[in-house]
Write a protein that holds these residues in place. Structure first.
Motif, PDB file in Angstrom:
ATOM      1  N   VAL A 207       0.832  -1.205   0.000  1.00 30.12           N
ATOM      2  CA  VAL A 207       0.000   0.000   0.000  1.00 30.12           C
ATOM      3  C   VAL A 207       0.870   1.259   0.000  1.00 30.12           C
ATOM      4  O   VAL A 207       0.594   2.221  -0.725  1.00 30.12           O
ATOM      5  CB  VAL A 207      -0.958  -0.014   1.208  1.00 30.12           C
ATOM      6  N   GLU A 208       1.925   1.271   0.786  1.00 36.81           N
ATOM      7  CA  GLU A 208       2.768   2.468   0.843  1.00 36.81           C
ATOM      8  C   GLU A 208       3.547   2.658  -0.459  1.00 36.81           C
ATOM      9  O   GLU A 208       3.777   3.796  -0.888  1.00 36.81           O
ATOM     10  CB  GLU A 208       3.697   2.389   2.053  1.00 36.81           C
ATOM     11  N   ALA A 209       3.920   1.553  -1.115  1.00 36.62           N
ATOM     12  CA  ALA A 209       4.539   1.675  -2.437  1.00 36.62           C
ATOM     13  C   ALA A 209       3.524   2.213  -3.441  1.00 36.62           C
ATOM     14  O   ALA A 209       3.839   3.074  -4.271  1.00 36.62           O
ATOM     15  CB  ALA A 209       5.070   0.315  -2.893  1.00 36.62           C
ATOM     16  N   ALA A 210       2.297   1.730  -3.355  1.00 37.22           N
ATOM     17  CA  ALA A 210       1.242   2.207  -4.255  1.00 37.22           C
ATOM     18  C   ALA A 210       0.975   3.691  -4.046  1.00 37.22           C
ATOM     19  O   ALA A 210       0.760   4.436  -5.004  1.00 37.22           O
ATOM     20  CB  ALA A 210      -0.038   1.400  -4.029  1.00 37.22           C
ATOM     21  N   ALA A 211       0.996   4.134  -2.795  1.00 38.23           N
ATOM     22  CA  ALA A 211       0.768   5.550  -2.508  1.00 38.23           C
ATOM     23  C   ALA A 211       1.838   6.416  -3.153  1.00 38.23           C
ATOM     24  O   ALA A 211       1.546   7.497  -3.691  1.00 38.23           O
ATOM     25  CB  ALA A 211       0.738   5.772  -0.992  1.00 38.23           C
ATOM     26  N   THR A 212       3.082   5.953  -3.133  1.00 40.35           N
ATOM     27  CA  THR A 212       4.165   6.697  -3.773  1.00 40.35           C
ATOM     28  C   THR A 212       3.943   6.794  -5.282  1.00 40.35           C
ATOM     29  O   THR A 212       4.129   7.851  -5.890  1.00 40.35           O
ATOM     30  CB  THR A 212       5.512   6.023  -3.486  1.00 40.35           C
ATOM     31  N   ASN A 218       0.899   9.149 -13.445  1.00 43.40           N
ATOM     32  CA  ASN A 218      -0.485   9.167 -13.925  1.00 43.40           C
ATOM     33  C   ASN A 218      -0.984   7.767 -14.261  1.00 43.40           C
ATOM     34  O   ASN A 218      -1.998   7.620 -14.950  1.00 43.40           O
ATOM     35  CB  ASN A 218      -0.598  10.072 -15.160  1.00 43.40           C
ATOM     36  N   SER A 219      -0.309   6.750 -13.799  1.00 46.25           N
ATOM     37  CA  SER A 219      -0.713   5.374 -14.075  1.00 46.25           C
ATOM     38  C   SER A 219      -2.109   5.110 -13.520  1.00 46.25           C
ATOM     39  O   SER A 219      -2.498   5.654 -12.484  1.00 46.25           O
ATOM     40  CB  SER A 219       0.272   4.393 -13.438  1.00 46.25           C
ATOM     41  N   SER A 220      -2.860   4.271 -14.217  1.00 45.80           N
ATOM     42  CA  SER A 220      -4.208   3.932 -13.750  1.00 45.80           C
ATOM     43  C   SER A 220      -4.137   3.168 -12.435  1.00 45.80           C
ATOM     44  O   SER A 220      -3.110   2.559 -12.109  1.00 45.80           O
ATOM     45  CB  SER A 220      -4.923   3.089 -14.803  1.00 45.80           C
ATOM     46  N   ALA A 225      -2.077  -1.127  -8.941  1.00 44.14           N
ATOM     47  CA  ALA A 225      -2.352  -2.325  -8.149  1.00 44.14           C
ATOM     48  C   ALA A 225      -1.487  -3.490  -8.621  1.00 44.14           C
ATOM     49  O   ALA A 225      -0.848  -4.181  -7.814  1.00 44.14           O
ATOM     50  CB  ALA A 225      -3.836  -2.683  -8.247  1.00 44.14           C
ATOM     51  N   CYS A 226      -1.442  -3.709  -9.931  1.00 41.79           N
ATOM     52  CA  CYS A 226      -0.653  -4.827 -10.462  1.00 41.79           C
ATOM     53  C   CYS A 226       0.838  -4.632 -10.212  1.00 41.79           C
ATOM     54  O   CYS A 226       1.564  -5.601  -9.958  1.00 41.79           O
ATOM     55  CB  CYS A 226      -0.914  -4.976 -11.955  1.00 41.79           C
ATOM     56  N   SER A 227       1.293  -3.394 -10.255  1.00 41.70           N
ATOM     57  CA  SER A 227       2.725  -3.132 -10.086  1.00 41.70           C
ATOM     58  C   SER A 227       3.203  -3.405  -8.671  1.00 41.70           C
ATOM     59  O   SER A 227       4.399  -3.582  -8.450  1.00 41.70           O
ATOM     60  CB  SER A 227       3.051  -1.687 -10.473  1.00 41.70           C
ATOM     61  N   VAL A 228       2.282  -3.431  -7.686  1.00 37.86           N
ATOM     62  CA  VAL A 228       2.689  -3.720  -6.307  1.00 37.86           C
ATOM     63  C   VAL A 228       2.255  -5.121  -5.875  1.00 37.86           C
ATOM     64  O   VAL A 228       2.318  -5.457  -4.691  1.00 37.86           O
ATOM     65  CB  VAL A 228       2.143  -2.662  -5.317  1.00 37.86           C
ATOM     66  N   GLN A 235     -10.007  -5.684  -4.533  1.00 37.50           N
ATOM     67  CA  GLN A 235      -9.262  -6.013  -3.314  1.00 37.50           C
ATOM     68  C   GLN A 235      -8.239  -4.927  -3.011  1.00 37.50           C
ATOM     69  O   GLN A 235      -8.063  -4.529  -1.855  1.00 37.50           O
ATOM     70  CB  GLN A 235      -8.556  -7.356  -3.478  1.00 37.50           C
ATOM     71  N   PHE A 236      -7.578  -4.439  -4.057  1.00 36.77           N
ATOM     72  CA  PHE A 236      -6.593  -3.380  -3.864  1.00 36.77           C
ATOM     73  C   PHE A 236      -7.235  -2.138  -3.251  1.00 36.77           C
ATOM     74  O   PHE A 236      -6.686  -1.547  -2.311  1.00 36.77           O
ATOM     75  CB  PHE A 236      -5.946  -3.029  -5.191  1.00 36.77           C
TER      76      PHE A 236
END
Length: 272
Positions: A207-212, A218-220, A225-228, A235-236
């Protein structure tokens, strides 16, 4: 008063340099260098509290240098600035244990705010003892540095592995094997030593990586979600809201509004 030393590595073309570094001088000591060949010597000579890599579009040699410095000086937090608005680069930075990654254009106020997040950690460790560096986020994770003397050594062994592989499929039995434990013993020990379950720790890393990534690209939301390592967008969103208090979309909008109007009152550094 503790005045942190920033070693500012300026790899920006001289015609594109901005003036926000000058606004840091009242709160930080800034030593700037342009020649990457002197960097390893400069880090050893100056013992900086923070290292800032200021890039336009970093190439393989510049990124390899950053990794080398992080390996040689794992307790020194690294801040990276770049004009490359690439999700892959942000993920690379997180995997390389960069403390924070900012995508340009960025205001001096935002840089000051991110640096201020480091101050309690730096000030509390301003001694001859090794520093424990924390990644930014809503919750503070345990440090990923194994001192070799902590009573938490058993499960600390897996923290660097999780930091490097959180975006992949992480199998509990594989992680437990690193600590030479069965899955049940590992789960009990991890919760006792780290203050949360293994699953919650892994989710928080993601989650913290996703927040960064949401703040800086500008990724969707699906791509983020998939990148982390979370392939189900529903679920993400649930996991993100549980840990951050808002949905991923709301988090991104809130960050965009803050960037447009930001003046950092704690540092007195305004936007550009």
């Amino acid at each position: 008063m503790f005045s942190p030393l920033i070693l500012w590595l300026d790899f920006v073309d001289k015609d594109r340099r901005s003036g926000f570094r000058s606004g840091l001088s009242g709160h930080y000591r800034v030593h700037r260098i342009h020649d990457m060949t002197v960097l390893p010597h400069a880090v050893g000579e100056l013992s900086p509290d923070i290292i800032c890599f200021d890039f336009d579009y970093p190439g393989p040699s510049e990124l390899a240098l950053l990794q080398k410095i992080k390996l040689l000086h794992p307790s020194v937090p690294i801040l990276m600035l770049t004009e490359n608005h690439s999700t892959e680069l942000v993920i690379w930075a997180l995997r390389s244990r960069v403390w924070d990654c900012l995508l340009k254009p960025v205001s001096g106020g935002e840089i000051g705010r991110r640096l201020n997040l480091m101050l309690p950690v730096l000030d509390g460790n301003n001694s001859q003892c090794p520093r424990n560096v924390f990644m930014p986020g809503r919750g503070t994770l345990k440090p990923s540095i194994d001192s070799g003397t902590s009573p938490k050594d058993k499960t600390c062994k897996v923290l660097p592995y999780l930091a490097a592989h959180f975006h992949e499929k992480v199998v509990l039995s594989d992680v437990a094997h690193i600590c030479h434990m069965g899955t049940c013993e590992f789960s009990r020990t991890f919760r006792r030593e780290q203050g949360m379950t293994f699953r919650d720790y892994l989710v928080r890393l993601r989650v913290e990586a996703a927040a960064t990534i949401l703040r800086n690209t500008n990724s969707s939301v699906l791509d983020v979600a998939c990148s982390v390592g979370v392939n189900d967008p529903s679920q993400f969103s649930r996991l993100f809201r549980r840990h951050m208090g808002v949905t991923p979309t709301a988090y991104r909008k809130r960050g965009s509004r803050a960037t447009r109007v930001e003046i950092d009152v704690t540092t007195g550094i305004g936007g550009q």
